[in-house]
Design an enzyme around this catalytic site. Structure first.
Site, PDB file in Angstrom:
ATOM      1  N   LYS A  65       0.826  -1.204   0.000  1.00 19.75           N
ATOM      2  CA  LYS A  65       0.000   0.000   0.000  1.00 19.75           C
ATOM      3  C   LYS A  65       0.871   1.269   0.000  1.00 19.75           C
ATOM      4  O   LYS A  65       2.091   1.177   0.083  1.00 19.75           O
ATOM      5  CB  LYS A  65      -0.977  -0.045   1.176  1.00 19.75           C
ATOM      6  CG  LYS A  65      -1.927  -1.263   1.111  1.00 19.75           C
ATOM      7  CD  LYS A  65      -3.009  -1.122   0.053  1.00 19.75           C
ATOM      8  CE  LYS A  65      -3.704  -2.382  -0.394  1.00 19.75           C
ATOM      9  NZ  LYS A  65      -4.490  -3.133   0.557  1.00 19.75           N
TER      10      LYS A  65
HETATM   11  C1  PLP Z   1      -5.485  -4.271   0.925  1.00 16.67           C
HETATM   12  C2  PLP Z   1      -6.944  -4.050   1.029  1.00 16.67           C
HETATM   13  C3  PLP Z   1      -7.658  -4.291   2.205  1.00 16.67           C
HETATM   14  C4  PLP Z   1      -7.083  -5.026   3.383  1.00 16.67           C
HETATM   15  O1  PLP Z   1      -5.996  -4.407   3.946  1.00 16.67           O
HETATM   16  P1  PLP Z   1      -5.137  -5.227   5.020  1.00 16.67           P
HETATM   17  O2  PLP Z   1      -4.353  -4.135   5.700  1.00 16.67           O
HETATM   18  O3  PLP Z   1      -4.287  -6.179   4.261  1.00 16.67           O
HETATM   19  O4  PLP Z   1      -6.085  -5.885   5.948  1.00 16.67           O
HETATM   20  C5  PLP Z   1      -8.992  -3.938   2.276  1.00 16.67           C
HETATM   21  N1  PLP Z   1      -9.602  -3.399   1.207  1.00 16.67           N
HETATM   22  C6  PLP Z   1      -8.969  -3.170   0.049  1.00 16.67           C
HETATM   23  C7  PLP Z   1      -9.712  -2.557  -1.084  1.00 16.67           C
HETATM   24  C8  PLP Z   1      -7.620  -3.515  -0.085  1.00 16.67           C
HETATM   25  O5  PLP Z   1      -6.998  -3.350  -1.257  1.00 16.67           O
END
Ligand code: PLP
Length: 390
Positions: A188
């Protein structure tokens, strides 16, 4: 032997970590306090300040933040929650934790964010909340979404896993809905390896999420091993183990301090992709609404089947042969066996997302990407375009 055809390997993602993150983690290790403590507190404060939110609760994933947010708004068994079908597993699975029902909704064909008109049509007397996802980092049509929520008395929990930092009009994502959930997963826009944050203006939601993130035990439970704290605690509710460690928070503080330059580099790369790829006329490049600042977590290109003789899957293979890794975001929820079998969804139920999914490809996009890396991606796409143009 040819010297002109050296293949440059371009990975799909490389994290932007340097000596500063290493020093910050080292400092935590040397301090002897590894788990939730002063660094996690500081990350909450600095994140809240950056976003302009009243409260921020640090947790160990965005999935955890979504779960806590739905718990805080009082989601109950049998309730319905509107969720875009174009999202990751986490958005809908957290609704299912409550034996509530995620009702999937199609996207609009410009940003591919959830379509507010279809959202409104999906409301029933059982609908309690909606979870708009700021897909790829482009904010949803929040004025319309918040108005629908107000009229129908629905809670808005935003999945902002892609949307840090991002603005809708002049407002930062993290200050708009009832609760906003961010991800610090490895790929991210800022990362703690695994991690997340929930922001809210509401002190009751913040307090509830804080308590439930650490076994439902009374405030500042993490202090119980410090001189300042006390051994005495009370369990107020059966909670979860969702706290963010200081090791992770220390990483997050450095990442947060760099977030403006990380974003600026993503934006430059995204603009360069669009400038180079749009004229090829065989791809649709992302359309960014004028009233938003896109976080550019993802750069999604769409194949135009009327001008290109190969499909998306073949394009992925051709790029792979040229050393370029790509991905697909996302396989729509309604096409997965669980959702097909339990809710009877069929291909064709979501025409915008079905068409999108056939044609979408996510290109490498990360601040550590060099201009040369990006040129090889562009060159490969240009070569493929000229080879397979109709
Ligand atoms: C990555 C992601 C999540 C989950 O994030 P985590 O920190 O891995 O739990 C939730 N929603 C979307 C759209 C994502 O891309």
């Amino acid at each position: 032997m040819s010297i002109t055809t050296t293949t440059r390997i371009v990975p799909f993602h490389v994290p932007s970590l340097d000596e500063r993150e290493i020093a910050a983690v080292r400092e935590v290790i040397e301090s002897g306090w590894l788990t939730t403590g002063p660094k996690a507190k500081k990350l909450e404060q600095e994140f809240a300040t950056y976003v302009g939110a009243r409260h921020a609760v640090a947790v160990n994933s965005c999935t955890a933040a979504l779960h806590l947010a739905l718990e805080a708004i009082g989601l109950q068994e049998g309730d319905e929650v509107l969720v875009p079908t174009l999202t990751f597993a986490a958005t809908a699975e957290t609704v299912l934790y409550f034996k509530a029902r995620p009702v999937l909704v199609d996207s609009e064909p410009e940003s591919f964010n959830v379509d507010p008109n279809r959202l409104e049509r999906a409301i029933t007397p059982r609908t309690r909340a909606m979870i708009p996802v700021h897909f790829a980092g482009q904010p949803c049509e929040m004025d319309q979404i918040l108005e629908i929520a107000r009229v129908h008395r629905l809670r808005v929990v935003e999945d902002a896993a892609h949307a840090f930092p991002a603005f809708y009009k002049s407002r930062m994502i993290g200050t708009l809905g009832d609760i906003t959930c961010f991800s610090f997963y490895a790929t991210k826009t800022i990362t703690t390896g695994e991690g997340g944050m929930a922001t809210t203006e509401c002190p009751e939601y913040a307090e509830r999420m804080r308590i439930m993130s650490l076994h439902g035990i009374s405030k500042d439970a993490w202090k119980r091993y410090t001189l300042e704290g006390s051994w005495r605690y009370e369990i107020l509710s059966p909670g979860f183990k969702y706290n963010l460690t200081d090791l992770q928070a220390a990483l997050g503080l450095v990442q947060l301090s760099k977030c403006n330059s990380l974003w600026a580099r993503r934006a430059v790369l995204a603009d360069r992709y669009t400038e180079a790829l749009a004229p090829l006329e065989v791809f649709e490049t992302p359309r960014v609404r004028p009233e938003v600042q896109h976080a550019w977590h993802l750069y999604v290109l769409l194949v135009k089947p009327d001008t290109l003789r190969i499909n998306r899957d073949q394009l992925i293979e051709h790029l792979k042969q040229r050393g370029i890794s790509t991905s697909v975001h996302f396989i729509p929820l309604h096409t997965h066996p669980y959702y097909r079998e339990n809710f009877g969804y069929r291909p064709g139920d979501f025409p915008v997302v079905d068409d999108y999914f056939e044609r979408c490809i996510s290109l490498p996009l990360y601040p550590a990407m060099t201009d040369e890396d990006q040129e090889s991606v562009i060159q490969a796409l240009a070569d493929i375009a000229s080879q397979f143009r109709r």
